[in-house]
Design a protein around this motif. Sequence first.
Motif, PDB file in Angstrom:
ATOM      1  N   THR A   1      -0.878  -6.002   0.803  1.00 44.01           N
ATOM      2  CA  THR A   1      -0.871  -6.967  -0.389  1.00 44.01           C
ATOM      3  C   THR A   1      -1.806  -6.424  -1.694  1.00 44.01           C
ATOM      4  OG1 THR A   1      -3.190  -7.671   0.392  1.00 44.01           O
ATOM      5  CG2 THR A   1      -1.283  -8.900   1.044  1.00 44.01           C
ATOM      6  N   ALA A   2      -2.104  -6.931  -2.794  1.00 43.62           N
ATOM      7  CA  ALA A   2      -2.787  -6.359  -3.931  1.00 43.62           C
ATOM      8  C   ALA A   2      -4.168  -5.969  -3.559  1.00 43.62           C
ATOM      9  CB  ALA A   2      -2.724  -7.490  -4.950  1.00 43.62           C
ATOM     10  N   THR A   3      -4.565  -6.851  -2.757  1.00 39.15           N
ATOM     11  CA  THR A   3      -6.183  -6.222  -2.324  1.00 39.15           C
ATOM     12  C   THR A   3      -6.493  -5.522  -1.310  1.00 39.15           C
ATOM     13  OG1 THR A   3      -5.941  -8.053  -0.565  1.00 39.15           O
ATOM     14  CG2 THR A   3      -6.867  -8.774  -2.385  1.00 39.15           C
ATOM     15  N   GLY A   4      -5.145  -4.805  -0.673  1.00 35.78           N
ATOM     16  CA  GLY A   4      -5.139  -3.805   0.242  1.00 35.78           C
ATOM     17  C   GLY A   4      -5.122  -4.373   1.700  1.00 35.78           C
ATOM     18  N   ALA A   5      -4.990  -5.582   1.952  1.00 34.81           N
ATOM     19  CA  ALA A   5      -4.854  -6.015   3.205  1.00 34.81           C
ATOM     20  C   ALA A   5      -3.445  -6.197   3.766  1.00 34.81           C
ATOM     21  CB  ALA A   5      -5.586  -7.318   3.295  1.00 34.81           C
ATOM     22  N   THR A   6      -3.349  -6.103   5.147  1.00 31.65           N
ATOM     23  CA  THR A   6      -1.725  -6.206   5.573  1.00 31.65           C
ATOM     24  C   THR A   6      -1.654  -7.771   5.891  1.00 31.65           C
ATOM     25  OG1 THR A   6      -2.398  -5.858   7.666  1.00 31.65           O
ATOM     26  CG2 THR A   6      -1.785  -3.763   6.498  1.00 31.65           C
ATOM     27  N   LYS A   7      -0.115  -8.082   5.561  1.00 34.11           N
ATOM     28  CA  LYS A   7       0.072  -9.228   5.977  1.00 34.11           C
ATOM     29  C   LYS A   7       1.670  -9.243   6.251  1.00 34.11           C
ATOM     30  CE  LYS A   7       0.611 -13.888   3.479  1.00 34.11           C
ATOM     31  NZ  LYS A   7       0.559 -14.498   2.057  1.00 34.11           N
ATOM     32  N   ARG A   8       1.995 -10.217   6.943  1.00 41.37           N
ATOM     33  CA  ARG A   8       3.385 -10.404   7.359  1.00 41.37           C
ATOM     34  C   ARG A   8       4.077 -11.397   6.648  1.00 41.37           C
ATOM     35  NH1 ARG A   8       4.904  -8.692  12.593  1.00 41.37           N
ATOM     36  NH2 ARG A   8       3.045  -8.383  13.991  1.00 41.37           N
TER      37      ARG A   8
ATOM     38  N   SER B   1      15.240  -2.695  -2.888  1.00 41.28           N
ATOM     39  CA  SER B   1      14.725  -2.426  -4.313  1.00 41.28           C
ATOM     40  C   SER B   1      13.156  -1.967  -4.448  1.00 41.28           C
ATOM     41  CB  SER B   1      14.769  -3.557  -5.348  1.00 41.28           C
ATOM     42  OG  SER B   1      13.748  -4.645  -4.577  1.00 41.28           O
ATOM     43  N   GLY B   2      12.649  -1.999  -3.481  1.00 38.48           N
ATOM     44  CA  GLY B   2      11.236  -1.570  -3.490  1.00 38.48           C
ATOM     45  C   GLY B   2      10.285  -2.532  -3.973  1.00 38.48           C
ATOM     46  N   ALA B   3      10.384  -3.806  -4.004  1.00 40.75           N
ATOM     47  CA  ALA B   3       9.668  -4.797  -4.371  1.00 40.75           C
ATOM     48  C   ALA B   3       8.562  -5.065  -3.429  1.00 40.75           C
ATOM     49  CB  ALA B   3      10.508  -6.189  -4.786  1.00 40.75           C
ATOM     50  N   VAL B   4       8.678  -4.757  -2.246  1.00 37.28           N
ATOM     51  CA  VAL B   4       7.768  -4.937  -1.357  1.00 37.28           C
ATOM     52  C   VAL B   4       7.453  -3.632  -0.631  1.00 37.28           C
ATOM     53  CG1 VAL B   4       9.415  -5.699   0.456  1.00 37.28           C
ATOM     54  CG2 VAL B   4       7.193  -6.300   0.918  1.00 37.28           C
ATOM     55  N   LYS B   5       6.185  -3.344  -0.293  1.00 36.45           N
ATOM     56  CA  LYS B   5       5.756  -2.217   0.370  1.00 36.45           C
ATOM     57  C   LYS B   5       5.728  -2.249   1.650  1.00 36.45           C
ATOM     58  CE  LYS B   5       3.847   1.846   0.610  1.00 36.45           C
ATOM     59  NZ  LYS B   5       4.593   3.296   0.289  1.00 36.45           N
ATOM     60  N   LYS B   6       6.457  -1.715   2.721  1.00 42.33           N
ATOM     61  CA  LYS B   6       6.407  -1.778   3.993  1.00 42.33           C
ATOM     62  C   LYS B   6       5.445  -0.661   4.667  1.00 42.33           C
ATOM     63  CE  LYS B   6      10.296  -1.568   6.448  1.00 42.33           C
ATOM     64  NZ  LYS B   6      11.673  -1.104   6.876  1.00 42.33           N
TER      65      LYS B   6
END
Length: 102
Positions: free
Chosen positions: A53-60, A70-75
């Motif tokens: 996420t933008a705050t640096g936390a991981t989320k499903r 397209s790279g819209a989400v960082k895996k």
Amino acid sequence: MSRVCEICGKGHIVGNHVETRGKAKYLGGVGTKVTGITRRTFQPNLQTVRSVTATGATKRVRVCTQCIRSGAVKKIVRNVPFKLAEAETAAAVPKKNLKKKA
């Protein structure tokens, strides 16, 4: 949890399932005839992915494959084999010229 992409909002769309019978003209028949039309839904290809996420936390998150490509989400890639990680680091380090000057 609905079947909607959390990035682009893509959801299901409605279309028709057309039932036909007969042989196509290009195959030597007299043509196909429509014998029934029923409504159906087309579902998006959603994948559950761990992302940052933008705050640096991981989320499903549930995102469509087009957003992933397209790279819209960082895996986040987990459980990378040791040999693969070692090969990537070796490729990143420039190799020295081992040839002797004459």
